[in-house]
Design a protein around this motif. Structure first.
Motif, PDB file in Angstrom:
ATOM      1  N   ASP A   1       0.808  -1.213   0.000  1.00 28.49           N
ATOM      2  CA  ASP A   1       0.000   0.000   0.000  1.00 28.49           C
ATOM      3  C   ASP A   1       0.845   1.268   0.000  1.00 28.49           C
ATOM      4  O   ASP A   1       0.547   2.218  -0.729  1.00 28.49           O
ATOM      5  N   ALA A   2       1.912   1.305   0.802  1.00 34.03           N
ATOM      6  CA  ALA A   2       2.733   2.508   0.901  1.00 34.03           C
ATOM      7  C   ALA A   2       3.392   2.826  -0.434  1.00 34.03           C
ATOM      8  O   ALA A   2       3.412   3.991  -0.874  1.00 34.03           O
TER       9      ALA A   2
ATOM     10  N   TRP B   1       2.380   1.770  -3.414  1.00 37.65           N
ATOM     11  CA  TRP B   1       1.326   2.073  -4.387  1.00 37.65           C
ATOM     12  C   TRP B   1       0.920   3.544  -4.300  1.00 37.65           C
ATOM     13  O   TRP B   1       0.817   4.234  -5.329  1.00 37.65           O
ATOM     14  N   GLN B   2       0.706   4.038  -3.101  1.00 34.90           N
ATOM     15  CA  GLN B   2       0.326   5.442  -2.937  1.00 34.90           C
ATOM     16  C   GLN B   2       1.435   6.364  -3.429  1.00 34.90           C
ATOM     17  O   GLN B   2       1.177   7.412  -4.019  1.00 34.90           O
ATOM     18  N   TRP B   3       2.669   5.990  -3.180  1.00 35.39           N
ATOM     19  CA  TRP B   3       3.836   6.749  -3.638  1.00 35.39           C
ATOM     20  C   TRP B   3       3.857   6.814  -5.173  1.00 35.39           C
ATOM     21  O   TRP B   3       4.213   7.841  -5.751  1.00 35.39           O
TER      22      TRP B   3
ATOM     23  N   ILE C   1       1.202   6.329  -7.400  1.00 36.26           N
ATOM     24  CA  ILE C   1       0.068   6.961  -8.086  1.00 36.26           C
ATOM     25  C   ILE C   1      -0.011   8.461  -7.794  1.00 36.26           C
ATOM     26  O   ILE C   1      -0.725   9.196  -8.486  1.00 36.26           O
ATOM     27  N   GLU C   2       0.743   8.920  -6.796  1.00 33.45           N
ATOM     28  CA  GLU C   2       0.868  10.352  -6.510  1.00 33.45           C
ATOM     29  C   GLU C   2       2.357  10.683  -6.435  1.00 33.45           C
ATOM     30  O   GLU C   2       2.888  11.045  -5.386  1.00 33.45           O
TER      31      GLU C   2
ATOM     32  N   GLN D   1      -4.959  -2.296 -10.864  1.00 36.35           N
ATOM     33  CA  GLN D   1      -5.981  -2.019  -9.857  1.00 36.35           C
ATOM     34  C   GLN D   1      -7.379  -2.174 -10.447  1.00 36.35           C
ATOM     35  O   GLN D   1      -8.270  -2.778  -9.831  1.00 36.35           O
TER      36      GLN D   1
END
Length: 280
Positions: free
Chosen positions: A134-135, A137-139, A141-142, A160
């Motif tokens: 998750d960490a 992935w967020q990094w 996509i942003e 996704q």
């Protein structure tokens, strides 16, 4: 367990960027640059048959980008992700899991492909679960401005949207024979798979040690987001490799697939390097 090297071709990157502050007079002895200061690098994935699972680690650059994109990286070599999988005696539909160490284009590009008519993007391995965290992935996509060019939305968002993407919680593993080391120097929460094979451990080094030439602590890439943390993480992983006699497997080394390391008067250095088959 059966382990196969999956070669997906070679690409070129600037030698200075790949070796950071190390002078060209030193790094060029190991990987000479061409007239544009570019060096060739492998995109070496791993395929593991373990019980009822067929697990692919990373997917190379893929082939869906346009000629301008590939022109920046001079993609070359005869191997591709799918041809290499088939050459080993497997079919892409048999892949049950895809571990993505991180989502930079040269590691995740082959995870997604165009449909035959070119109208739709979908996961290359229709029957596989794709694993990230998750960490990271967020990094991805942003992305921050410096790293944005490495995170291509067409490589990751279809995973996704397909429902095939799952996250591995730090400190856990969905696999009976694979553990993970999470590192933050190169990019946020890159995962290094540690494969337990018979009485040995194989560390798939991803971009913490892109090649055997990067074993010395100061030899780090300019691409790393947190270079001082990379150095600390290299020390920790190398110490583990010495203490537990681990095999390091290199994703980008153009010459050597794997190596053992040892403690010397000058620090931890390569003891022996060669093909993975020499070590297992």
């Amino acid at each position: 367990m059966r382990i196969n090297i999956i070669d997906t071709g070679y690409f070129k990157l600037d030698g200075g960027a790949m070796f950071g502050v190390v002078p060209k007079t030193l790094w060029s002895k190991h990987n000479p640059a061409d007239e544009k200061n570019l060096c060739s690098w492998a995109m070496r994935c791993l395929l593991i048959e373990d019980g009822g699972k067929l697990i692919l680690i990373d997917t190379g650059m893929g082939d869906k980008q346009d000629a301008k994109f590939f022109g920046h990286y001079d993609l070359h070599g005869d191997e591709t992700l799918l041809s290499s999988i088939r050459e080993k005696g497997y079919d892409p539909k048999d892949i049950t899991d895809v571990i993505l160490t991180h989502l930079h284009f040269d590691h995740v590009g082959g995870a997604v492909q165009f449909s035959k008519d070119g109208s739709k993007l979908s996961p290359t391995f229709a029957n596989a679960t794709y694993w990230s965290n998750d960490a990271h992935w967020q990094w991805a996509i942003e992305p921050n401005p410096r790293e944005k060019a490495s995170f291509l939305k067409e490589n990751i968002l279809p995973l996704q949207e397909s429902g095939q993407l799952h996250f591995i919680e730090k400190g856990t593993s969905p696999f009976s024979s694979i553990d993970f080391i999470n590192v933050d120097g190169h990019t946020e929460q890159m995962m290094l798979p540690v494969i337990r094979y018979q009485d040995k451990k194989i560390i798939y080094a991803a971009d913490l040690f892109p090649s055997s030439f990067h074993v010395p602590i100061p030899w780090i890439m300019s691409y790393d987001m947190r270079p001082l943390i990379t150095m600390e993480e290299k020390i920790q992983v190398l110490q583990m490799a010495v203490n537990e006699d681990c095999i390091l497997l290199f994703e980008h080394d153009p010459l050597y697939e794997a190596a053992l390391v040892e403690q010397t008067d000058k620090g931890i250095r390569i003891k022996h390097r060669g093909g993975l088959s020499e070590f297992i």
